[in-house]
Write a protein that holds these residues in place. Structure first.
Motif, PDB file in Angstrom:
ATOM      1  N   LYS A 238       1.861 -13.574 -18.014  1.00  0.00           N
ATOM      2  CA  LYS A 238       0.661 -14.064 -17.354  1.00  0.00           C
ATOM      3  C   LYS A 238      -0.325 -14.201 -18.445  1.00  0.00           C
ATOM      4  N   MET A 239      -0.549 -13.634 -19.437  1.00  0.00           N
ATOM      5  CA  MET A 239      -1.420 -13.945 -20.643  1.00  0.00           C
ATOM      6  C   MET A 239      -0.994 -15.251 -20.977  1.00  0.00           C
ATOM      7  N   SER A 240       0.404 -16.005 -21.164  1.00  0.00           N
ATOM      8  CA  SER A 240       0.441 -17.235 -21.743  1.00  0.00           C
ATOM      9  C   SER A 240      -0.065 -18.138 -20.510  1.00  0.00           C
ATOM     10  N   GLU A 241       0.010 -17.803 -19.310  1.00  0.00           N
ATOM     11  CA  GLU A 241      -0.545 -18.719 -18.328  1.00  0.00           C
ATOM     12  C   GLU A 241      -1.982 -18.884 -18.504  1.00  0.00           C
ATOM     13  N   ILE A 242      -2.759 -17.860 -18.812  1.00  0.00           N
ATOM     14  CA  ILE A 242      -4.067 -17.778 -18.787  1.00  0.00           C
ATOM     15  C   ILE A 242      -4.392 -18.599 -20.053  1.00  0.00           C
ATOM     16  N   GLU A 243      -3.847 -18.382 -21.084  1.00  0.00           N
ATOM     17  CA  GLU A 243      -3.881 -19.256 -22.441  1.00  0.00           C
ATOM     18  C   GLU A 243      -3.848 -20.636 -22.227  1.00  0.00           C
ATOM     19  N   ASN A 244      -2.978 -20.948 -21.194  1.00  0.00           N
ATOM     20  CA  ASN A 244      -2.489 -22.281 -21.192  1.00  0.00           C
ATOM     21  C   ASN A 244      -3.595 -22.849 -20.316  1.00  0.00           C
ATOM     22  N   ALA A 245      -4.175 -22.278 -19.121  1.00  0.00           N
ATOM     23  CA  ALA A 245      -5.236 -22.734 -18.507  1.00  0.00           C
ATOM     24  C   ALA A 245      -6.686 -23.038 -19.393  1.00  0.00           C
ATOM     25  N   PHE A 246      -6.661 -22.130 -20.325  1.00  0.00           N
ATOM     26  CA  PHE A 246      -7.707 -22.019 -21.304  1.00  0.00           C
ATOM     27  C   PHE A 246      -7.735 -23.338 -22.314  1.00  0.00           C
ATOM     28  N   ARG A 247      -6.495 -23.380 -22.674  1.00  0.00           N
ATOM     29  CA  ARG A 247      -6.465 -24.833 -23.716  1.00  0.00           C
ATOM     30  C   ARG A 247      -6.490 -26.103 -22.814  1.00  0.00           C
ATOM     31  N   LYS A 248      -6.113 -26.347 -21.523  1.00  0.00           N
ATOM     32  CA  LYS A 248      -6.277 -27.251 -20.725  1.00  0.00           C
ATOM     33  C   LYS A 248      -7.806 -27.637 -20.541  1.00  0.00           C
ATOM     34  N   PHE A 249      -8.479 -26.685 -19.981  1.00  0.00           N
ATOM     35  CA  PHE A 249      -9.806 -26.695 -19.802  1.00  0.00           C
ATOM     36  C   PHE A 249     -10.674 -26.875 -21.247  1.00  0.00           C
ATOM     37  N   ALA A 250     -10.183 -26.331 -22.306  1.00  0.00           N
ATOM     38  CA  ALA A 250     -10.906 -26.541 -23.564  1.00  0.00           C
ATOM     39  C   ALA A 250     -10.913 -28.035 -24.039  1.00  0.00           C
ATOM     40  N   ILE A 251      -9.763 -28.725 -23.804  1.00  0.00           N
ATOM     41  CA  ILE A 251      -9.812 -30.271 -24.199  1.00  0.00           C
ATOM     42  C   ILE A 251     -10.234 -31.195 -23.168  1.00  0.00           C
ATOM     43  N   TYR A 252     -10.543 -30.584 -22.138  1.00  0.00           N
ATOM     44  CA  TYR A 252     -11.186 -31.439 -20.862  1.00  0.00           C
ATOM     45  C   TYR A 252     -12.207 -32.390 -21.420  1.00  0.00           C
ATOM     46  N   GLY A 253     -12.204 -33.726 -21.500  1.00  0.00           N
ATOM     47  CA  GLY A 253     -13.373 -34.347 -21.631  1.00  0.00           C
ATOM     48  C   GLY A 253     -13.832 -34.503 -23.249  1.00  0.00           C
ATOM     49  N   ASP A 254     -13.065 -34.175 -23.995  1.00  0.00           N
ATOM     50  CA  ASP A 254     -13.091 -34.274 -25.451  1.00  0.00           C
ATOM     51  C   ASP A 254     -11.854 -34.356 -26.051  1.00  0.00           C
ATOM     52  N   THR A 255     -11.715 -35.878 -26.433  1.00  0.00           N
ATOM     53  CA  THR A 255     -10.176 -36.391 -27.044  1.00  0.00           C
ATOM     54  C   THR A 255     -10.144 -35.586 -28.416  1.00  0.00           C
ATOM     55  N   SER A 256     -11.221 -35.156 -29.294  1.00  0.00           N
ATOM     56  CA  SER A 256     -11.033 -34.622 -30.433  1.00  0.00           C
ATOM     57  C   SER A 256     -10.954 -33.053 -30.481  1.00  0.00           C
ATOM     58  N   ALA A 257     -10.831 -32.328 -29.296  1.00  0.00           N
ATOM     59  CA  ALA A 257     -10.975 -30.910 -29.109  1.00  0.00           C
ATOM     60  C   ALA A 257      -9.287 -30.566 -29.458  1.00  0.00           C
ATOM     61  N   SER A 258      -9.252 -29.454 -30.168  1.00  0.00           N
ATOM     62  CA  SER A 258      -7.953 -28.640 -30.547  1.00  0.00           C
ATOM     63  C   SER A 258      -7.313 -28.026 -29.351  1.00  0.00           C
ATOM     64  N   GLY A 259      -8.206 -27.146 -28.507  1.00  0.00           N
ATOM     65  CA  GLY A 259      -7.666 -26.379 -27.359  1.00  0.00           C
ATOM     66  C   GLY A 259      -7.799 -25.170 -27.927  1.00  0.00           C
ATOM     67  N   ASN A 260      -8.284 -24.973 -29.225  1.00  0.00           N
ATOM     68  CA  ASN A 260      -8.432 -23.491 -29.587  1.00  0.00           C
ATOM     69  C   ASN A 260      -9.696 -22.893 -29.344  1.00  0.00           C
ATOM     70  N   ASP A 261     -10.799 -23.661 -29.048  1.00  0.00           N
ATOM     71  CA  ASP A 261     -12.125 -23.195 -28.457  1.00  0.00           C
ATOM     72  C   ASP A 261     -12.790 -24.111 -27.528  1.00  0.00           C
ATOM     73  N   MET A 262     -13.723 -23.293 -26.662  1.00  0.00           N
ATOM     74  CA  MET A 262     -14.072 -24.037 -25.424  1.00  0.00           C
ATOM     75  C   MET A 262     -15.600 -24.027 -25.557  1.00  0.00           C
ATOM     76  N   THR A 263     -16.178 -25.158 -25.085  1.00  0.00           N
ATOM     77  CA  THR A 263     -17.673 -25.422 -24.898  1.00  0.00           C
ATOM     78  C   THR A 263     -18.220 -24.542 -23.873  1.00  0.00           C
ATOM     79  N   GLY A 264     -19.340 -24.429 -23.864  1.00  0.00           N
ATOM     80  CA  GLY A 264     -20.170 -23.841 -22.522  1.00  0.00           C
ATOM     81  C   GLY A 264     -20.036 -24.663 -21.532  1.00  0.00           C
ATOM     82  N   LYS A 265     -20.058 -25.777 -21.613  1.00  0.00           N
ATOM     83  CA  LYS A 265     -19.914 -26.960 -20.507  1.00  0.00           C
ATOM     84  C   LYS A 265     -18.513 -26.717 -19.677  1.00  0.00           C
ATOM     85  N   ASN A 266     -17.614 -26.708 -20.636  1.00  0.00           N
ATOM     86  CA  ASN A 266     -15.747 -26.384 -20.106  1.00  0.00           C
ATOM     87  C   ASN A 266     -15.757 -25.185 -19.647  1.00  0.00           C
ATOM     88  N   PHE A 267     -16.537 -24.138 -20.235  1.00  0.00           N
ATOM     89  CA  PHE A 267     -16.099 -22.529 -19.644  1.00  0.00           C
ATOM     90  C   PHE A 267     -16.720 -22.934 -18.434  1.00  0.00           C
TER      91      PHE A 267
END
Length: 179
Positions: free
Chosen positions: A11-40
């Motif tokens: 379940k946690m890996s599913e959540i982490e997967n979703a987190f990474r997908k939203f973290a890189i959304y709209g930002d080509t240089s994003a690593s997926g390890n951290d998320m901006t306020g807009k994407n959150f």
């Protein structure tokens, strides 16, 4: 106890997967390890964590700024989990914190960012004739290939030919062969 711990980890890996997908959304240089306020905010909206009544966009912004490191513009996955702990009790009043957290994670797992509001060509009424590139004539026809996709700059501009020959001259490039 083995199946529940296994379930929790998957379940946690599913959540982490979703987190990474939203973290890189709209930002080509994003690593997926951290998320901006807009994407959150986008993630909370699309997954249904923010319902507009119990949890509003203001709540989301407040929680984001509360969990992030001072001076940072993004949150890590650990800080994201902390934010979800803050939000789950507001979203699911009357449930125990553990149940509320599971319910919030249930909303998020397996989700990915949708491109909401992506513009599509209208095909209603008389507009259909205007947007069908196969019916274009004259110089406008040159702007699109056979599939109707635009050629970009090449279709809009006359590119200069600096070969030294006149535009429609048929024998271009034959001088060296004849002399």
């Amino acid at each position: 106890s083995l199946p529940t711990s296994f379930l929790h980890s998957s379940k946690m890996s599913e959540i982490e997967n979703a987190f990474r997908k939203f973290a890189i959304y709209g930002d080509t240089s994003a690593s997926g390890n951290d998320m901006t306020g807009k994407n959150f905010s986008k993630m909370c909206k699309e997954c249904g964590v923010m319902d507009g009544k119990a949890v509003t966009s203001t709540d989301i912004d407040i929680v984001f700024n509360k969990v992030k490191t001072k001076g940072a513009r993004t949150i890590t996955f650990a800080e994201f989990q902390q934010a979800m702990k803050e939000l789950c009790c507001k979203r699911f009043k009357g449930k125990s914190p553990e149940e509320a957290l599971q319910a919030v994670y249930g909303l998020i797992e397996g989700k990915e960012p949708g491109s909401m509001g992506a513009t599509k060509a209208t095909k209603v009424g008389g507009v259909e004739r205007l947007t069908d590139t196969s019916k274009y004539t004259g110089s406008h026809k040159e702007r699109f290939d056979e599939s109707g996709k635009g050629k970009g700059l090449a279709g809009r501009q006359d590119l200069a030919d600096n070969s030294g020959y006149v535009g429609a001259y048929k024998g271009a490039g034959t001088y060296d062969q004849t002399h």
